[in-house]
Design an enzyme around this catalytic site. Structure first.
Site, short mmCIF file in Angstrom:
data_model
loop_
_atom_site.label_atom_id
_atom_site.label_comp_id
_atom_site.label_asym_id
_atom_site.label_seq_id
_atom_site.Cartn_x
_atom_site.Cartn_y
_atom_site.Cartn_z
N HIS A 1 0.76 -1.27 0.09
CA HIS A 1 0.15 0.03 -0.09
C HIS A 1 0.95 1.28 0.00
CE1 HIS A 1 -0.70 0.59 4.72
NE2 HIS A 1 0.69 0.00 4.03
N HIS A 2 2.22 1.26 0.16
CA HIS A 2 2.88 2.41 0.27
C HIS A 2 3.56 2.54 -1.37
CE1 HIS A 2 2.42 2.80 4.41
NE2 HIS A 2 3.17 1.65 4.68
N SER A 3 3.32 1.37 -2.15
CA SER A 3 4.05 1.75 -3.36
C SER A 3 3.56 2.79 -4.35
CB SER A 3 4.31 0.36 -3.83
OG SER A 3 4.12 0.34 -5.33
N GLN B 1 -0.33 5.57 1.56
CA GLN B 1 -0.40 7.02 0.70
C GLN B 1 -0.23 6.70 -0.77
OE1 GLN B 1 2.42 5.81 1.77
NE2 GLN B 1 4.32 6.58 1.21
#
Ligand code: X5A
Ligand code: ZN
Length: 652
Positions: free
Chosen positions: A134-136, A177
Site C-alpha cells: 500500500h505504500h508503493s 499513501q
C-alpha cells in the site's frame, strides 16, 4: 462458495541482506508464522487454497510505469552492494535478487483473489503476500512495498469486470499513501484509511495523511483519512470510527467489491462489520504486521470471520477516548460536504469527560486483568479469543408454522427436542392467559433452543409464536436467561410488544429497546423506544448510530430479537439487523417472530443468522427530519451512559 486463500511459498524468498534496523522486521517468517497458525487451527483446510501466479508486465502496468517495472526487473541480476545502493534511493525499502519474483507473485495473488471472488468461485478471501503494497507508487518503492497489490486489484476489477464502485479499507497502522495517490481523482474507488499520525510525527510523516486530504477533482470525497493523534487506540475507538464514519459512507457509496489492505500492525482484524457490504465480496490482502505471534493470531481471526464463524465479542471498556473523538470529528468536518449520511449526522455535543487512552487502560487493568495489553499477556488473550469452539449446529428453528411453508435455506435445522412438559407448563403459568394449550409444545421447543444457545450447542435460532403469545414468550425467555445466569440480555423488540412489567428492577441486566410507534420515549437508561424509520438513510442511522453502539457498549451474552404484531420490518431490514447484531454478541441471537409475518421473513432472516450477506436495502434515501429528530432525542439523553453513542458535533 467459501473463502479463498491465495499463497505461494516462493514469497518467503525475499529478505534483508544487510543491517538495517528499520527494514529487518519485514522478514520471511511473517508468512510462515501466519500459515502455521492457519494450519494449527484447521483453518487452511476449510479454505479454497489457490497457488499464486506472477502478475504479467501488462497487469503491473495498470498502476506502475514501464521504467519502474524495468528497474525492479533489473534488480534480479544486481549484487549485494548494488542492491543496497539502489534500496537507499527509496524510503524504507530493501531489494533482494528474488524481490521481483516475490513482488510479482504478491500482485498476482491479489488479482487472482479478485478473479475468484468476481467469477463467483468464492464469497471472499485472503491473499497472504510479501512484499506488502500500500505504500508503493506509480514509479517508486516505499515502506517495504514494491508493487501496489491492492491498487492493482482495484484497477483489475475495474478493467476486467467493469466495476464502478470499489471500496478500499486500509486498516494497516500506517497510511497507505500509495493507494491514495493512485486513486486521488478517481470517484470509482473510495479509499478509507485509519492510521497512526500523531500530528504528522509518525511515519510516513506526510501532511496528506491528515483528515483534510479528501481527494481531488472528480475524486473529492473519495479519499477518507482518519488520523489517530495519540497511541493506544482500542476497540471502542475503532468501533466508533466504523459506526460513525466508515459504515455510513460505505452504505451510501454502495460498493460492488470491498478490498481490505489488511495490515495487522495496528489491531486484531475484524472484517465482520464489512461483510454486510457488496454482497459479501471481500478481498483482503496482507500488508504490514510484524509481531509474529500477533500476526498469526490476527490472520486466523480474519480467516475465521471470512469463513462465517462469529467473532468473539470485543472486550474492554467501551468508551472512545477524547483524542479519537476529535479525530472522528475532523474527518466528519472534512467529509460532510460530500456525504449525505454525514450531513444528517445525529450528533450530540462532544462531552468533555472522556478518557485519554492511558487513563482508560489503567481503568481496564483495575477492572479486569485479562484486558491488559502488555506484551507478555497478549498471547493468552488472543488464544482465548481464537479457541472458542464453534457450536456444532449453526441455525435452528422452532415454529408454529409447518416447516415446508418457511422455505428455509439448507443447513438450517428444525428443533425437535423440547424441555420437559412440566417445566414448560411452569414457565407458561407466568402468563396463564396468553398461552393456549397448542402453544405449549412450541414453547417447550423454544426453551430448548435457548438452552442450546446458552450451552454452546446452537449458534443462533429462530422461533415463531402466535401473535398473542409473542410478548409472553419473550418474557419467559428473558426470565429463563436470567435464571440461567446470563449476565446481560439485549432485547430488540419491534412492533407492539410491551416490556414485561415484573422486570422493572432487573439490576441492569436487561437492555430493552422497542422500535415502534410515532415518538421516541425514554423510561430509563435501559428502557426506551423509537419509531421505525421509513427511509433507508433513517434505518441505517438507527442501526449504526443507535442500536450497534448500544449493543457493543452493553456487551450482552444473549440477544433476543423479537418481531411482534405490526412490526413493519421489511425483509432486507430484518436481515441487516440480524446480521449486524451477530457481531457484538458472538452470534448468540434468538429471533422470536409472530407467525403472521414469518412466511415472508423466515428465509432471509435464517440466511442472515447463518452468515450470508443480507439483501440490499434498496437505493439510498435521505432520512426525514422527524426520523433524525427522534434519534437525536434519544442519543442526547442516552450518551451519558452509553459512550459509544458519542459523535463529535459537526460544524454549525
Ligand atoms: C507495509 C508497512 C511500514 C514501513 C515502516 C517504515 N510498511 N518505518 O507496514
Ligand atoms: Zn504498516
Amino acid at each position: 462458495m467459501g473463502t479463498a486463500l491465495v499463497y505461494h511459498e516462493d514469497m518467503t524468498a525475499t529478505r534483508l541482506l544487510w543491517d538495517d534496523p528499520e527494514c529487518e522486521i519485514e522478514c520471511p517468517e511473517r508468512l510462515t508464522a501466519a500459515l502455521d497458525g492457519l494450519r494449527q487451527r484447521g483453518l487452511e483446510e476449510r479454505c479454497l487454497c489457490l497457488s499464486a501466479c506472477e502478475a504479467s508486465e501488462e497487469e503491473l502496468g495498470l498502476v506502475h510505469s514501464p521504467e519502474y517495472i524495468a528497474l525492479v526487473q533489473k534488480t534480479q541480476t544486481l549484487d549485494k552492494e548494488e542492491l543496497h545502493a539502489l534500496s537507499k534511493q527509496y524510503n524504507a525499502v530493501y531489494f533482494h535478487p528474488d524481490t521481483f519474483h516475490c513482488a510479482r507473485l504478491a500482485a498476482g495473488a491479489a488479482l487472482q483473489l479478485v478473479d475468484a471472488v468476481l467469477t463467483g468461485a468464492v464469497h471472499n478471501g485472503l491473499a497472504l503476500v510479501r512484499p506488502p503494497g500500500h505504500h508503493s507508487q506509480r514509479a517508486a518503492a516505499n515502506g517495504f512495498c514494491v508493487f501496489n497489490n491492492v491498487a492493482l486489484a482495484a484497477k483489475h476489477a475495474k478493467q476486467k469486470y467493469g466495476l464502478q464502485r470499489i471500496l478500499i479499507v486500509d486498516w494497516d497502522v500506517h497510511h497507505g499513501q500509495g493507494i491514495q495517490y493512485i486513486f486521488n481523482d478517481d470517484p470509482s474507488v473510495l479509499y478509507f484509511s485509519w492510521h497512526r499520525y500523531e500530528h504528522g510525527s509518525f511515519w510516513p510523516f506526510l501532511p496528506e495523511s491528515d483528515a483534510d486530504a479528501v481527494g481531488q477533482g472528480q475524486g473529492q470525497g473519495f479519499t477518507v483519512n482518519l488520523p489517530w493523534n495519540q497511541v493506544g487506540m482500542g476497540n471502542a475507538d475503532y468501533l466508533a470510527a466504523f459506526l460513525h464514519v466508515l459504515l455510513p459512507l460505505a452504505f451510501e457509496f454502495d460498493p460492488e467489491l470491498v478490498l481490505v489492505s489488511a495490515g495487522f500492525d495496528s489491531a486484531i482484524g475484524d472484517p465482520e462489520l464489512l461483510q454486510v457490504l457488496a454482497g459479501g465480496r471481500i478481498c483482503a490482502v496482507l500488508e504490514g504486521g510484524y509481531h509474529l505471534e500477533s500476526l498469526a493470531q490476527s490472520v486466523c481471526m480474519m480467516v475465521q470471520t471470512l469463513l462465517g464463524d462469529p467473532t468473539p465479542p470485543l472486550l474492554g471498556l467501551m468508551v472512545p477516548c477524547q483524542s479519537a473523538l476529535e479525530s472522528i470529528q475532523s474527518v466528519q468536518t472534512a467529509q460532510t460536504p460530500y456525504w449525505t449520511s454525514l450531513q444528517q449526522n445525529v450528533a450530540p455535543v462532544l462531552s468533555s469527560s472522556t478518557h485519554s487512552p492511558e487513563e482508560r487502560s489503567l481503568r481496564l487493568l483495575g477492572e479486569s486483568p485479562t484486558c491488559a495489553v502488555a506484551e507478555d499477556s497478549l498471547s493468552p488473550l488472543l488464544d482465548q479469543l481464537c479457541l472458542r469452539p464453534a457450536p456444532p449446529i449453526c441455525t435452528a428453528v422452532a415454529s408454529t408454522v409447518p416447516g415446508a411453508a418457511l422455505c428455509l435455506p439448507p443447513g438450517v435445522l428444525h428443533q425437535e427436542g423440547s424441555v420437559l412438559r412440566e417445566e414448560t407448563e411452569a414457565w407458561a403459568r407466568l402468563h396463564k392467559s396468553r398461552f393456549q394449550d397448542e402453544d405449549l409444545a412450541t414453547l417447550g421447543k423454544i426453551l430448548c433452543l435457548l438452552d442450546g444457545i446458552m450451552d454452546g450447542q446452537i449458534r443462533n435460532a429462530i422461533a415463531t409464536t402466535t401473535a398473542l403469545a409473542t410478548a409472553a414468550t419473550l418474557d419467559v425467555l428473558i426470565q429463563r436467561c436470567l435464571a440461567r445466569r446470563a449476565q446481560r440480555v439485549l432485547c430488540v423488540a419491534l412492533g407492539q410488544l410491551d416490556r414485561p412489567l415484573d422486570l422493572a428492577d432487573d439490576g441492569r441486566r436487561i437492555l430493552w429497546l422497542n422500535i415502534r410507534g410515532k415518538d421516541a420515549a425514554i423510561q430509563s437508561m435501559f428502557h426506551f423506544s423509537t419509531p421505525l424509520p421509513q427511509t433507508t438513510g433513517g434505518f441505517l442511522s438507527l442501526i449504526l448510530g443507535l442500536v450497534l453502539p448500544l449493543a457493543y457498549g452493553f456487551q450482552p451474552d444473549m440477544v433476543l430479537m423479537a418481531l411482534g404484531p405490526a412490526h413493519g420490518l421489511q425483509n432486507a431490514q430484518a436481515a441487516l439487523l440480524a446480521a449486524m447484531l451477530r457481531s457484538p454478541v458472538g452470534g448468540r441471537i434468538l429471533a422470536v417472530v409472530e407467525e403472521e409475518s414469518i412466511r415472508l421473513l423466515a428465509r432471509s432472516l435464517a440466511q442472515a443468522l447463518h452468515g450470508e450477506t443480507p439483501p440490499s436495502l434498496g437505493p439510498f434515501s435521505k432520512a426525514t427530519p422527524e426520523e433524525i429528530q427522534a434519534l437525536m432525542f434519544l442519543k442526547a439523553r442516552l450518551e451519558a451512559r452509553w459512550k459509544l453513542l458519542q459523535v463529535a458535533a459537526p460544524p454549525p
